[in-house]
Design an enzyme around this catalytic site. Structure first.
Site, PDB file in Angstrom:
ATOM      1  N   LYS A   1       0.679  -9.664  10.194  1.00 44.17           N
ATOM      2  CA  LYS A   1       1.542  -8.975   9.232  1.00 44.17           C
ATOM      3  C   LYS A   1       2.798  -8.426   9.903  1.00 44.17           C
ATOM      4  O   LYS A   1       3.917  -8.603   9.409  1.00 44.17           O
ATOM      5  CB  LYS A   1       0.753  -7.841   8.564  1.00 44.17           C
TER       6      LYS A   1
ATOM      7  N   THR B   1       3.114   0.741   9.495  1.00 44.79           N
ATOM      8  CA  THR B   1       4.102  -0.223   9.971  1.00 44.79           C
ATOM      9  C   THR B   1       4.457  -1.122   8.798  1.00 44.79           C
ATOM     10  O   THR B   1       3.623  -1.916   8.342  1.00 44.79           O
ATOM     11  CB  THR B   1       3.551  -1.066  11.132  1.00 44.79           C
TER      12      THR B   1
ATOM     13  N   LYS C   1       9.342  -0.259  16.020  1.00 45.01           N
ATOM     14  CA  LYS C   1       7.937  -0.681  16.034  1.00 45.01           C
ATOM     15  C   LYS C   1       7.820  -2.194  15.904  1.00 45.01           C
ATOM     16  O   LYS C   1       7.023  -2.844  16.596  1.00 45.01           O
ATOM     17  CB  LYS C   1       7.175   0.015  14.905  1.00 45.01           C
TER      18      LYS C   1
ATOM     19  N   ASN D   1       0.829  -1.208   0.000  1.00 44.02           N
ATOM     20  CA  ASN D   1       0.000   0.000   0.000  1.00 44.02           C
ATOM     21  C   ASN D   1       0.862   1.255   0.000  1.00 44.02           C
ATOM     22  O   ASN D   1       0.570   2.229  -0.708  1.00 44.02           O
ATOM     23  CB  ASN D   1      -0.928   0.022   1.210  1.00 44.02           C
TER      24      ASN D   1
END
Length: 330
Positions: free
Chosen positions: A277, A127, A202, A101
């Site tokens: 994911k 992320t 993250k 994306n």
């Protein structure tokens, strides 16, 4: 005028260190010039709202037009695609589900980089794979723009209350300009290093979060099977050495806490599919760096199984329900 100043910054800012800092100050002082926002999902929507509440004109878009309604009603200008956002704003924040994306939004046919202005500041709070962040930074640099990765921690609740933690990677001299915007949406804005280090922080956080949530769910389930009241067990854990965020703030057992997804049939919050994911990203980076992560690997397998069993769109704390179903207790 702000766009002209940012263009000038690109042309001369690297001629001398002092000049660079001068233009950073100019960018910060631009303050209430329009801010672009791409991606108005569960996280992006409240983040854009907080920018509006701080007085920033917002120019936004989302692949799903219905996602734009709320911010439009609050005064945001809605456009058709990311390229149009870039044409109207030289500070842009993106909040997207995955690496593909992000690549599409920045480099696709209607992507940001098709119409980005020189000197624009591009902040990606998705992320994604750190390698993709580095690719986007290189592509942005070729267009005279600055890209920073700034993924978040805190979930939908923190996004709504502007208490997110931002982990920022990119050129240090750009951090002040980025922090001006990010502080409107978060309580903590932390500089991590060069592009990609925000993503690294993250990914590490979410691997630990997944492991902790599974551990909390197993512990609560065992205690319940041993005859303990779940609220009592949670109280004991939270005053003992087993205490963690998953037990005291986001407990996975229905009825133990109010205002969390477990009390709402695991609706809202951070989806199991997204956790799977993120754990996949952790696995990829662990493989690339030859880092042993046995618990992270097992957590990844569990969340992938959950996705295959119909939990993909439920909050990741539904691992408690998954474990109960596995043993036939539901």
């Amino acid at each position: 005028m702000a766009a002209v100043l940012r263009g000038s910054r690109y042309l001369v800012g690297r001629c001398c260190k002092h000049a660079d800092f001068a233009f950073v100050s100019t960018r910060s002082m631009a303050s209430k010039t329009p801010v672009g926002f791409v991606g108005l999902g569960n996280m992006g929507n409240p983040m854009a709202k907080n920018l509006l509440q701080h007085g920033y004109p917002v120019i936004a878009t989302d692949v799903f037009p219905e996602s734009c309604k709320e911010v439009q009603e609050l005064g945001a200008q809605i456009v058709d695609n990311p390229a149009e956002v870039a044409d109207k704003a030289d500070r842009i924040i993106t909040m997207l589900p995955s690496s593909p994306n992000v690549i599409e939004v920045y480099t696709g046919p209607n992507g940001i980089l098709k119409k980005v202005k020189k000197g624009s500041l591009l902040i990606d709070s998705s992320t994604i794979d750190p390698a993709v962040s580095k690719e986007m930074a290189a592509a942005a640099e070729k267009m005279g723009a600055v890209f920073m990765d700034a993924p978040v921690s805190g979930g939908v609740g923190a996004a709504s209350s502007a208490k997110l933690t931002f982990m920022v990677g990119g050129a240090e001299e750009e951090f002040t300009a980025a922090k001006e915007l990010l502080s409107c949406m978060g309580a903590n804005v932390v500089y991590c290093g060069q592009v990609g280090t925000g993503q690294a922080a993250k990914i590490c956080n979410n691997m630990l979060l997944a492991i902790g949530m599974i551990g909390t769910s197993e512990t609560m389930n065992l205690g319940i099977r041993l005859g303990l009241d779940p609220k009592l067990l949670a109280k004991i854990l939270n005053m003992s050495s087993g205490r963690c965020w998953s037990s005291d703030t986001y407990n996975p057992v229905p009825g133990v806490m109010e205002g969390v997804p477990s009390g709402n049939n695991y609706q809202g919050g951070f989806g199991t599919q997204l956790m799977a994911k993120d754990l996949g990203l952790a696995q990829n980076t662990a493989t690339n760096t030859k880092t042993p992560v046995p618990l992270g690997s097992l957590a990844h397998q569990i969340y992938r199984m959950m996705c295959a069993r119909g939990y993909a769109n439920k909050d990741f704390s539904s691992v408690f329900q998954f474990l109960r179903e596995e043993e036939g207790q539901q």
